[in-house]
Design an enzyme around this catalytic site. Structure first.
Site, PDB file in Angstrom:
ATOM      1  N   SER A  97      -5.386   0.909  17.196  1.00 18.66           N
ATOM      2  CA  SER A  97      -6.337   1.867  16.613  1.00 18.66           C
ATOM      3  C   SER A  97      -7.495   2.113  17.560  1.00 18.66           C
ATOM      4  CB  SER A  97      -6.878   1.264  15.308  1.00 18.66           C
ATOM      5  OG  SER A  97      -7.995   1.992  14.855  1.00 18.66           O
ATOM      6  N   TYR A 148     -10.771  -6.179  10.536  1.00 16.91           N
ATOM      7  CA  TYR A 148      -9.633  -5.287  10.776  1.00 16.91           C
ATOM      8  C   TYR A 148      -9.526  -4.959  12.267  1.00 16.91           C
ATOM      9  CZ  TYR A 148      -7.054  -0.899  11.181  1.00 16.91           C
ATOM     10  OH  TYR A 148      -6.191   0.083  11.593  1.00 16.91           O
ATOM     11  N   GLY A 190     -21.996   0.746  10.086  1.00 15.53           N
ATOM     12  CA  GLY A 190     -20.830   0.526  10.957  1.00 15.53           C
ATOM     13  C   GLY A 190     -20.299   1.799  11.589  1.00 15.53           C
ATOM     14  N   LYS A 233      -6.694  -6.045  15.408  1.00 17.83           N
ATOM     15  CA  LYS A 233      -5.989  -5.152  16.355  1.00 17.83           C
ATOM     16  C   LYS A 233      -6.224  -5.628  17.795  1.00 17.83           C
ATOM     17  CE  LYS A 233      -4.255  -2.242  13.373  1.00 17.83           C
ATOM     18  NZ  LYS A 233      -2.835  -2.323  13.026  1.00 17.83           N
ATOM     19  N   ASN A 235       0.838  -1.207   0.000  1.00 17.44           N
ATOM     20  CA  ASN A 235       0.000   0.000   0.000  1.00 17.44           C
ATOM     21  C   ASN A 235       0.871   1.255   0.000  1.00 17.44           C
ATOM     22  OD1 ASN A 235      -2.573   1.220   0.011  1.00 17.44           O
ATOM     23  ND2 ASN A 235      -2.412   1.633   2.208  1.00 17.44           N
ATOM     24  N   ASN A 255     -11.808   7.476   3.659  1.00 18.08           N
ATOM     25  CA  ASN A 255     -11.776   8.403   4.799  1.00 18.08           C
ATOM     26  C   ASN A 255     -12.097   9.831   4.363  1.00 18.08           C
ATOM     27  OD1 ASN A 255      -9.218   6.296   5.794  1.00 18.08           O
ATOM     28  ND2 ASN A 255     -11.067   6.556   7.000  1.00 18.08           N
ATOM     29  N   LEU A 256     -12.574  10.598   5.330  1.00 17.89           N
ATOM     30  CA  LEU A 256     -13.180  11.889   5.021  1.00 17.89           C
ATOM     31  C   LEU A 256     -12.235  12.911   4.384  1.00 17.89           C
ATOM     32  CD1 LEU A 256     -15.629  13.745   5.162  1.00 17.89           C
ATOM     33  CD2 LEU A 256     -15.071  14.227   7.546  1.00 17.89           C
ATOM     34  N   LYS A 311      -5.304  -2.058   6.294  1.00 12.83           N
ATOM     35  CA  LYS A 311      -6.126  -1.216   7.183  1.00 12.83           C
ATOM     36  C   LYS A 311      -7.488  -0.813   6.627  1.00 12.83           C
ATOM     37  CE  LYS A 311      -4.331   3.121   5.443  1.00 12.83           C
ATOM     38  NZ  LYS A 311      -3.996   4.505   5.695  1.00 12.83           N
TER      39      LYS A 311
HETATM   40  P1  NAD Z   1      -0.382   2.419   5.314  1.00 10.08           P
HETATM   41  O1  NAD Z   1      -1.125   1.418   4.537  1.00 10.08           O
HETATM   42  O2  NAD Z   1      -0.107   3.743   4.681  1.00 10.08           O
HETATM   43  O3  NAD Z   1       1.009   1.828   5.821  1.00 10.08           O
HETATM   44  C1  NAD Z   1       1.184   0.460   6.128  1.00 10.08           C
HETATM   45  C2  NAD Z   1       2.410  -0.023   5.387  1.00 10.08           C
HETATM   46  O4  NAD Z   1       2.631  -1.394   5.703  1.00 10.08           O
HETATM   47  C3  NAD Z   1       2.274   0.086   3.868  1.00 10.08           C
HETATM   48  O5  NAD Z   1       3.376   0.774   3.337  1.00 10.08           O
HETATM   49  C4  NAD Z   1       2.239  -1.379   3.404  1.00 10.08           C
HETATM   50  O6  NAD Z   1       2.826  -1.530   2.130  1.00 10.08           O
HETATM   51  C5  NAD Z   1       2.997  -2.078   4.520  1.00 10.08           C
HETATM   52  N1  NAD Z   1       2.651  -3.495   4.709  1.00 10.08           N
HETATM   53  C6  NAD Z   1       1.422  -4.034   4.861  1.00 10.08           C
HETATM   54  N2  NAD Z   1       1.504  -5.363   5.011  1.00 10.08           N
HETATM   55  C7  NAD Z   1       2.827  -5.685   4.967  1.00 10.08           C
HETATM   56  C8  NAD Z   1       3.548  -6.900   5.056  1.00 10.08           C
HETATM   57  N3  NAD Z   1       2.925  -8.079   5.200  1.00 10.08           N
HETATM   58  N4  NAD Z   1       4.899  -6.862   4.963  1.00 10.08           N
HETATM   59  C9  NAD Z   1       5.544  -5.684   4.808  1.00 10.08           C
HETATM   60  N5  NAD Z   1       4.908  -4.489   4.704  1.00 10.08           N
HETATM   61  C10 NAD Z   1       3.563  -4.496   4.786  1.00 10.08           C
HETATM   62  O7  NAD Z   1      -1.153   2.634   6.696  1.00 10.08           O
HETATM   63  P2  NAD Z   1      -0.974   3.746   7.810  1.00 10.08           P
HETATM   64  O8  NAD Z   1      -2.146   4.651   7.743  1.00 10.08           O
HETATM   65  O9  NAD Z   1       0.387   4.306   7.765  1.00 10.08           O
HETATM   66  O10 NAD Z   1      -1.166   2.844   9.099  1.00 10.08           O
HETATM   67  C11 NAD Z   1      -0.061   2.339   9.818  1.00 10.08           C
HETATM   68  C12 NAD Z   1      -0.577   1.492  10.951  1.00 10.08           C
HETATM   69  O11 NAD Z   1      -1.427   2.279  11.772  1.00 10.08           O
HETATM   70  C13 NAD Z   1      -1.405   0.278  10.536  1.00 10.08           C
HETATM   71  O12 NAD Z   1      -1.095  -0.787  11.399  1.00 10.08           O
HETATM   72  C14 NAD Z   1      -2.825   0.745  10.726  1.00 10.08           C
HETATM   73  O13 NAD Z   1      -3.682  -0.339  10.969  1.00 10.08           O
HETATM   74  C15 NAD Z   1      -2.687   1.639  11.933  1.00 10.08           C
HETATM   75  N6  NAD Z   1      -3.735   2.662  12.028  1.00 10.08           N
HETATM   76  C16 NAD Z   1      -3.940   3.506  10.987  1.00 10.08           C
HETATM   77  C17 NAD Z   1      -4.942   4.470  11.066  1.00 10.08           C
HETATM   78  C18 NAD Z   1      -5.232   5.390   9.912  1.00 10.08           C
HETATM   79  O14 NAD Z   1      -6.311   5.963   9.860  1.00 10.08           O
HETATM   80  N7  NAD Z   1      -4.321   5.621   9.000  1.00 10.08           N
HETATM   81  C19 NAD Z   1      -5.722   4.580  12.225  1.00 10.08           C
HETATM   82  C20 NAD Z   1      -5.452   3.713  13.282  1.00 10.08           C
HETATM   83  C21 NAD Z   1      -4.445   2.757  13.173  1.00 10.08           C
HETATM   84  C1  UD1 Z   2     -12.848   4.783   9.567  1.00 13.54           C
HETATM   85  C2  UD1 Z   2     -12.987   3.306   9.868  1.00 13.54           C
HETATM   86  C3  UD1 Z   2     -12.224   3.012  11.162  1.00 13.54           C
HETATM   87  C4  UD1 Z   2     -10.766   3.443  11.044  1.00 13.54           C
HETATM   88  C5  UD1 Z   2     -10.740   4.949  10.709  1.00 13.54           C
HETATM   89  C6  UD1 Z   2      -9.343   5.525  10.545  1.00 13.54           C
HETATM   90  C7  UD1 Z   2     -15.154   2.607   8.928  1.00 13.54           C
HETATM   91  C8  UD1 Z   2     -16.549   2.166   9.262  1.00 13.54           C
HETATM   92  N1  UD1 Z   2     -14.401   2.973   9.999  1.00 13.54           N
HETATM   93  O1  UD1 Z   2     -13.409   5.440  10.653  1.00 13.54           O
HETATM   94  O2  UD1 Z   2     -12.266   1.630  11.480  1.00 13.54           O
HETATM   95  O3  UD1 Z   2     -10.078   3.234  12.270  1.00 13.54           O
HETATM   96  O4  UD1 Z   2     -11.485   5.165   9.487  1.00 13.54           O
HETATM   97  O5  UD1 Z   2      -8.741   4.992   9.393  1.00 13.54           O
HETATM   98  O6  UD1 Z   2     -14.730   2.603   7.795  1.00 13.54           O
HETATM   99  N2  UD1 Z   2     -17.619  10.568   6.191  1.00 13.54           N
HETATM  100  C9  UD1 Z   2     -18.493  11.165   5.300  1.00 13.54           C
HETATM  101  N3  UD1 Z   2     -18.233  11.018   3.958  1.00 13.54           N
HETATM  102  C10 UD1 Z   2     -17.151  10.341   3.472  1.00 13.54           C
HETATM  103  C11 UD1 Z   2     -16.274   9.723   4.404  1.00 13.54           C
HETATM  104  C12 UD1 Z   2     -16.552   9.851   5.755  1.00 13.54           C
HETATM  105  O7  UD1 Z   2     -19.455  11.795   5.696  1.00 13.54           O
HETATM  106  O8  UD1 Z   2     -16.993  10.232   2.243  1.00 13.54           O
HETATM  107  C13 UD1 Z   2     -17.863  10.739   7.641  1.00 13.54           C
HETATM  108  C14 UD1 Z   2     -18.076   9.437   8.406  1.00 13.54           C
HETATM  109  O9  UD1 Z   2     -19.418   9.068   8.430  1.00 13.54           O
HETATM  110  C15 UD1 Z   2     -17.520   9.811   9.791  1.00 13.54           C
HETATM  111  C16 UD1 Z   2     -16.436  10.864   9.485  1.00 13.54           C
HETATM  112  O10 UD1 Z   2     -16.720  11.348   8.185  1.00 13.54           O
HETATM  113  O11 UD1 Z   2     -18.520  10.450  10.557  1.00 13.54           O
HETATM  114  C17 UD1 Z   2     -15.026  10.300   9.498  1.00 13.54           C
HETATM  115  O12 UD1 Z   2     -14.978   9.172   8.627  1.00 13.54           O
HETATM  116  P1  UD1 Z   2     -13.598   8.382   8.326  1.00 13.54           P
HETATM  117  O13 UD1 Z   2     -12.568   9.359   7.920  1.00 13.54           O
HETATM  118  O14 UD1 Z   2     -13.913   7.265   7.402  1.00 13.54           O
HETATM  119  O15 UD1 Z   2     -13.165   7.820   9.757  1.00 13.54           O
HETATM  120  P2  UD1 Z   2     -13.951   6.869  10.775  1.00 13.54           P
HETATM  121  O16 UD1 Z   2     -15.383   6.844  10.491  1.00 13.54           O
HETATM  122  O17 UD1 Z   2     -13.558   7.284  12.130  1.00 13.54           O
END
Ligand code: NAD
Ligand code: UD1
Length: 331
Positions: free
Chosen positions: A124, A148, A293, A152, A35, A198-199, A84
């Protein structure tokens, strides 16, 4: 001695890598680019002017991880690598469990074999599921509404069990709330493949003209303006949280869990306004059905991280919107 950053080419990992290098830490990154892409590695080097070793490996391969640990002198690991996408995890649960769980188990085995027992794990806010009442405290009830989130919770439990079995393991699970924003250079940021879930990434693509309008998922929640509220945190604040957690690991070992958020919520409409004000661009939107969800409200209780990690997020919603747009324009 170096810090291994798994998934360091990804969104949060790359920002943390930059901050670690800027603070003088030695790092090694591994990623399989499932990714992300190789140019992020070059950009981390460009931003910091520093070099480090990179391994293009998949953590599902134990022998590849072992080779890395035989070659490098690793002291601690920050384990970001995971899949993720919530929706995809519902469609492909085995793929998610295999990638997220097997990778972590492999990594832990190899760390153990090489006597490397300092770990920070990317958890998360999704672990608070739909049973706990916000603001979420670290001891609030956890539950999962999708594979997912389940992965975690399972990994957190596994890490706790590991520490109970051998207290020379020092482990912190960080529960991130909603990361936004990008590095101020505009060189690295979040660049989701396909249509963003995501938003803010969605808003940024509406602003750039890639997508016609935003769909606001419901305005009939029990919140002041009826739209969903989240605790958005700048990705550079998150990166700082990892450095604080590393300090805690060294000074006071054990197993612990911390929320990384701001403790403040913003609604969907407030985020749209913040983006419009920060960047002077109007975001067209329509109100549609709720997304299955979704919860109305997700906010961190940040007291534990403030007290024990000395961590406090400082960047504003405007900063997050400005930096996201700055990055989006560079794509
Ligand atoms: P991301 O997808 O940008 O980064 C994850 C990286 O891990 C990617 O570069 C991907 O190529 C690599 N990867 C995945 N599976 C792999 C494997 N088997 N071997 C080697 N590399 C692998 O995601 P991110 O947003 O940077 O998230 C990082 C961490 O934080 C994740 O564990 C995610 O679940 C957690 N997290 C993210 C968010 C979010 O909204 N971004 C929120 C809460 C938790
Ligand atoms: C989503 C994931 C959550 C993850 C988090 C961070 C789902 C159900 N949940 O959560 O598990 O940890 O992202 O990566 O996917 N929204 C809109 N229009 C859009 C997109 C989002 O209105 O096109 C709203 C959503 O309803 C929410 C808010 O914006 O109220 C934030 O959404 P988002 O960025 O997807 O984050 P989470 O809902 O927190």
């Amino acid at each position: 001695m170096a810090i291994l950053i798994t998934g360091g080419a990804g969104y949060i990992g790359s920002h943390t890598a930059v901050m670690l290098l800027e603070k003088g830490f030695d790092i090694v990154i591994c990623d399989n680019f499932s990714n992300s892409s190789n140019d992020v590695i070059e950009k981390i080097k460009k931003i910091t002017g520093k070099d480090f070793n990179f391994y293009n490996i998949d953590l599902r391969s134990k022998s590849d991880i072992d080779h890395l640990f035989q070659t490098e002198k690793i002291d601690s690991v920050i384990h970001f690598a995971a899949l993720k996408a919530v929706g995809q995890s519902v469609q492909k649960p085995l793929y998610y469990y295999e990638n997220n769980l097997c990778s972590t188990i492999n990594l832990l085995h190899i760390m153990d074999n090489h006597h490397v027992k300092n770990l920070i794990f990317s958890s998360s806010a999704t672990v608070y599921g739909d049973k706990a009442t916000p603001p979420y405290k670290e001891d609030s009830e956890t539950s999962a509404t999708n594979p997912y989130g389940q992965s975690k919770i399972m990994i957190e439990r596994m890490l706790e069990d590991l520490h109970h079995s051998d207290d020379s393991w020092n482990i912190i699970s960080l529960r991130y709330f909603n990361p936004l924003g990008a590095h101020s250079s505009g060189l690295i940021g979040e660049n989701p493949q396909g249509i963003p879930n995501n938003l803010l990434p969605y808003i940024a693509q509406v602003a750039s003209g890639k997508l016609p309008e935003l769909k606001v998922f419901g305005n009939d929640y029990d919140t002041p303006d009826g739209t969903g509220i989240r605790d958005y945190i700048h990705v550079c604040d998150l990166a700082e949280g990892h450095i604080k957690a590393l300090m805690k690991l060294k000074g006071s070992p054990g197993y612990d869990v911390y929320n990384l958020g701001t403790g403040k919520g913003a609604s969907v409409l407030e985020l749209i306004s913040a983006f419009e004000n920060a960047n002077g661009i109007k975001i067209p939107y329509t109100i549609t059905e709720r997304r299955p969800g979704d919860t109305p409200l997700s906010i961190a209780d940040v007291e534990k991280a403030e007290k024990e990690l000395d961590f406090k997020a400082t960047r504003t919603l405007q900063d997050m919107c400005r930096d996201t747009w700055n990055f989006q324009k560079s794509l």
